[in-house]
Design a protein around this motif. Structure first.
Motif, short mmCIF file in Angstrom:
data_model
loop_
_atom_site.label_atom_id
_atom_site.label_comp_id
_atom_site.label_asym_id
_atom_site.label_seq_id
_atom_site.Cartn_x
_atom_site.Cartn_y
_atom_site.Cartn_z
N PRO A 83 -76.75 117.90 -64.70
CA PRO A 83 -77.50 116.71 -65.16
C PRO A 83 -78.20 116.97 -66.50
CG PRO A 83 -77.96 117.21 -62.85
CD PRO A 83 -77.20 118.37 -63.39
N LEU A 84 -78.55 115.90 -67.16
CA LEU A 84 -79.28 115.99 -68.41
C LEU A 84 -80.65 116.64 -68.18
CD1 LEU A 84 -78.57 112.47 -69.93
CD2 LEU A 84 -77.93 114.63 -71.00
N THR A 85 -81.05 117.49 -69.07
CA THR A 85 -82.39 118.05 -69.01
C THR A 85 -83.40 117.01 -69.52
OG1 THR A 85 -82.25 119.01 -71.22
CG2 THR A 85 -81.46 120.35 -69.37
N THR A 86 -84.68 117.26 -69.24
CA THR A 86 -85.71 116.33 -69.69
C THR A 86 -85.73 116.23 -71.21
OG1 THR A 86 -87.03 116.86 -67.74
CG2 THR A 86 -88.15 115.77 -69.57
N ALA A 87 -85.56 117.37 -71.89
CA ALA A 87 -85.56 117.34 -73.35
C ALA A 87 -84.39 116.52 -73.88
CB ALA A 87 -85.51 118.77 -73.90
N GLU A 88 -83.22 116.64 -73.26
CA GLU A 88 -82.06 115.86 -73.70
C GLU A 88 -82.28 114.37 -73.44
OE1 GLU A 88 -78.41 119.07 -73.06
OE2 GLU A 88 -79.07 117.80 -71.40
N LYS A 89 -82.89 114.04 -72.30
CA LYS A 89 -83.19 112.63 -72.03
C LYS A 89 -84.16 112.06 -73.06
CE LYS A 89 -82.60 113.11 -67.02
NZ LYS A 89 -83.31 113.05 -65.70
N MET A 123 -86.24 103.50 -71.42
CA MET A 123 -84.94 104.15 -71.40
C MET A 123 -85.02 105.51 -70.70
SD MET A 123 -81.78 104.58 -71.91
CE MET A 123 -81.37 103.06 -72.75
N LEU A 124 -86.08 106.26 -70.94
CA LEU A 124 -86.25 107.55 -70.27
C LEU A 124 -86.27 107.38 -68.75
CD1 LEU A 124 -86.80 110.62 -70.47
CD2 LEU A 124 -89.24 110.06 -70.56
N HIS A 125 -86.95 106.34 -68.29
CA HIS A 125 -86.99 106.07 -66.86
C HIS A 125 -85.60 105.72 -66.32
CE1 HIS A 125 -88.61 104.87 -63.00
NE2 HIS A 125 -88.10 103.65 -63.14
N ALA A 126 -84.83 104.93 -67.08
CA ALA A 126 -83.48 104.55 -66.64
C ALA A 126 -82.55 105.75 -66.60
CB ALA A 126 -82.91 103.47 -67.55
N LEU A 127 -82.73 106.71 -67.51
CA LEU A 127 -81.88 107.90 -67.51
C LEU A 127 -82.12 108.80 -66.30
CD1 LEU A 127 -81.99 108.88 -71.30
CD2 LEU A 127 -80.01 108.04 -70.01
N GLY A 164 -92.91 102.41 -62.16
CA GLY A 164 -92.05 103.59 -62.24
C GLY A 164 -91.93 104.12 -63.65
N VAL A 165 -91.83 103.22 -64.63
CA VAL A 165 -91.80 103.65 -66.04
C VAL A 165 -93.09 104.39 -66.40
CG1 VAL A 165 -91.70 102.84 -68.42
CG2 VAL A 165 -90.22 101.80 -66.70
N THR A 166 -94.21 103.87 -65.93
CA THR A 166 -95.50 104.52 -66.23
C THR A 166 -95.55 105.92 -65.64
OG1 THR A 166 -96.53 102.32 -66.19
CG2 THR A 166 -97.98 104.24 -66.08
N ARG A 167 -95.10 106.07 -64.41
CA ARG A 167 -95.10 107.41 -63.78
C ARG A 167 -94.16 108.36 -64.51
NH1 ARG A 167 -95.11 104.17 -59.03
NH2 ARG A 167 -92.85 104.40 -58.90
N THR A 168 -93.02 107.85 -64.98
CA THR A 168 -92.08 108.71 -65.70
C THR A 168 -92.68 109.21 -67.01
OG1 THR A 168 -90.18 107.56 -64.73
CG2 THR A 168 -89.79 108.79 -66.75
N ILE A 169 -93.36 108.34 -67.72
CA ILE A 169 -93.97 108.75 -69.00
C ILE A 169 -95.09 109.75 -68.74
CG2 ILE A 169 -95.17 107.93 -71.06
CD1 ILE A 169 -93.77 105.25 -70.69
N ARG A 170 -95.85 109.53 -67.70
CA ARG A 170 -96.93 110.46 -67.38
C ARG A 170 -96.40 111.84 -66.98
NH1 ARG A 170 -100.67 106.62 -63.50
NH2 ARG A 170 -101.68 105.38 -65.14
N ALA A 171 -95.21 111.89 -66.36
CA ALA A 171 -94.70 113.13 -65.82
C ALA A 171 -94.22 114.10 -66.90
CB ALA A 171 -93.56 112.85 -64.83
N THR A 209 -80.42 99.40 -68.23
CA THR A 209 -79.67 100.11 -67.19
C THR A 209 -78.25 100.40 -67.64
OG1 THR A 209 -81.01 99.05 -65.46
CG2 THR A 209 -78.90 99.98 -64.80
N LEU A 210 -77.59 99.43 -68.25
CA LEU A 210 -76.23 99.64 -68.74
C LEU A 210 -76.21 100.66 -69.87
CD1 LEU A 210 -74.88 95.98 -68.76
CD2 LEU A 210 -74.39 97.75 -67.09
N ALA A 211 -77.21 100.61 -70.75
CA ALA A 211 -77.27 101.58 -71.85
C ALA A 211 -77.45 102.99 -71.32
CB ALA A 211 -78.41 101.21 -72.80
N ALA A 212 -78.32 103.17 -70.31
CA ALA A 212 -78.50 104.50 -69.72
C ALA A 212 -77.21 104.98 -69.05
CB ALA A 212 -79.64 104.46 -68.71
N HIS A 213 -76.50 104.07 -68.40
CA HIS A 213 -75.22 104.44 -67.79
C HIS A 213 -74.23 104.90 -68.85
CE1 HIS A 213 -71.71 104.23 -65.14
NE2 HIS A 213 -71.10 103.62 -66.14
#
Length: 534
Positions: free
Chosen positions: A16-22, A62-66, A76-83, A484-488
């Protein structure tokens, strides 16, 4: 690749993609021209500054969708950015020390959503003036950044932003629709639009019917239909990754022809489109004629109402299943049944052998289409050298490997004649290849790529079903579906290329080092169909 026995296919699955790559890919997507113009359309020079930059919020979505979430929600987007780490948040575009809270992220999402619905990507930078007598708006001065765009243009642009410039897409697309059920229930089962708008929190959603599958029966649902396009290779050409090329969202089930045209116009490089009967049964003025005016050929399946035998434009000619034939076509070949879905490959091949026998009796183009007159000349099968006919002496000198027409000498025969066919003659049902012929099947079977893409989005890779989007409205659902389609696309491009030991296009675009992580390896063997024992 295949195994040593040749019976199994070897499949490599990258890590899977690493966080830095995402983070890098999310930021690169947010830097695309389409997202930049959306952000510019919502920038205000007066009032209080935003707590979070809009481009950073777009990158965070986009980071959340990836991350392949179970739902595309703002919380969920907020939690992803915080993480992510502070340095990674800075790489996304958030200022140092920015406090990530739900309300500013939601405000940024609403701003992007409103920019999609304004009808332009960038507004005028001057006051509009008009002629007092005619009411016509004066031309914009040089340098005006105004860019008009429809919702389909923006949605397709957001999807296209996920495809790097190092990957060249083909000019053939397949389009199909999939249901996107609203997370909000309607308090009535009526299909009337006014009841839906007044009685449901999701005022844009409408009632629609979806066809049954092996997972569920045919039923009504409340929501939208997402019309998605994917790229298709040439017949029997090299395989391609199943990428989303464009998106058009419509409430309920309606305006399918308009959705297909909206995607095609947004892509601007399409030369051929593959469609099923859900689109091609539209009136000719809504789909077939606009496609022809754009110079786009269509390969399609025919509905039962589009099939059958009809009189041709001249005596001795017949329209059969959307193609023009000589009436010398034997009677057993005029009414043929297409192969069924459950037939084996052998049974389908035998059925198409009968359709291929029609080819010798079919009219072929004599010259290119006359654009001004809207007509095209066609020549009979004997004149084209595909059929031997006694009324065309030159054709009788051809080899005996060609079939011989049973026309009476001196009779009303069209085998050796030419005919001028207007564009409006049976324009809804015509296509380059004869329906159900082998050449048609090789071309139309590429449409299965869009079926596979929808299956990946709905069940295999993601879960775009009821509850995946929890924000009401057409604009909000379109924005989240496009992301979602762009992340796919970003993930699919990487997996497809690395699985074939090729560089990831986004690695090349971003200047990353080639991936050296080992890939998982497994084999896939096609199972043998067991005979039914009832």
């Amino acid at each position: 690749m295949t195994s040593s026995t040749g019976r199994s296919r070897v499949i490599y699955t990258p890590a899977p993609l690493t966080t830095a790559e995402k983070v890098r890919r999310a930021r690169a997507w947010a830097d695309h021209e389409v997202i930049t113009r959306l952000v510019a359309a919502r920038i205000r020079t007066t009032g209080r500054r935003r707590a979070l930059p809009l481009d950073a919020v777009a990158a965070g979505i986009m980071l959340h969708a990836l991350g392949r979430p179970t739902a595309m929600t703002i919380s969920g987007v907020t939690r992803t950015i915080r993480a992510v780490s502070p340095s990674e948040r800075f790489a996304l575009g958030f200022p140092p020390g920015a406090v990530i809270r739900y309300r500013p992220v939601l405000s940024g999402f609403h701003a992007l959503r409103e920019a999609m619905g304004t009808g332009c990507l960038v507004d005028h930078d001057h006051d509009l003036t008009a002629d007092e007598q005619t009411g016509e708006v004066d031309d914009c001065p040089d340098g005006c950044p105004f860019t008009p765009a429809s919702l389909d243009d923006v949605a397709t642009g957001l999807v296209q932003a996920s495809i790097p410039t190092t990957w060249t897409p083909p000019s053939v697309v397949a389009i199909d629709g999939t249901d996107v059920e609203s997370a909000y229930r309607a308090r009535t089962s009526s299909a009337r639009a006014d009841d839906d708008a007044l009685r449901s929190p999701d005022g844009d959603a409408r009632w629609a019917k979806r066809t049954g599958t092996d997972r569920r029966p045919s039923e009504l649902y409340f929501g939208y239909e997402a019309h998605i396009a994917t790229f298709a290779p040439e017949p029997q050409g090299e395989s391609l990754p199943q990428l989303a090329a464009g998106l058009a969202l419509r409430p309920g089930v309606g305006d399918r022809a308009g959705a297909a045209l909206g995607i095609i116009d947004a892509l601007r490089h399409v030369t051929e489109v593959l469609l099923d009967r859900g689109y091609t049964t539209s009136r000719a003025v809504n789909l077939a004629r606009p496609l022809r005016e754009r110079g786009i050929t269509v390969t399609m399946d025919l509905h039962s109402t589009q099939r059958g035998v009809r009189p041709g434009p001249i005596p001795g000619s017949l329209w059969i299943d959307g193609a023009l034939y000589s009436d010398a076509l034997p009677e057993p070949l005029r009414h043929l049944e297409p192969p069924k879905i459950g037939d084996t490959a052998t049974e389908k091949a035998r059925a198409r052998e009968l359709f291929d026998k029609r080819e010798a009796y079919r009219f072929t183009p004599l010259a290119r289409r006359h654009d001004e007159r809207g007509t095209q000349r066609w020549k009979g099968p004997a004149l084209a050298g595909h059929l031997r006919c006694p009324n065309t002496p030159a054709s009788m000198r051809l080899g005996r490997h060609l079939p011989t027409a049973g026309c009476a000498r001196g009779g009303a025969c069209a085998c050796g004649k030419t005919v001028t066919v207007r564009d409006t003659d049976l324009e809804r049902d015509r296509q380059p290849f004869a329906w159900q012929s082998t050449r048609w099947a090789l071309s139309f079977n590429r449409r299965s790529l869009i079926e596979g893409l929808n299956a990946q989005l709905r069940y295999q890779v993601r879960n775009v079903n009821r509850g995946y989007f929890r924000i009401p409205g057409l604009l909000a659902t379109t924005l989240l579906m496009a992301v979602t389609l762009a992340a796919h696309n970003i993930e699919r491009l990487r997996d497809w290329h690395l699985g074939r030991h090729q560089p990831d296009p986004w690695q090349v675009e971003l200047g990353e080092e080639p991936s050296t992580e080992p890939m998982d390896r497994h084999t896939w063997t096609r199972g043998r169909r067991r005979p039914y024992r009832g």
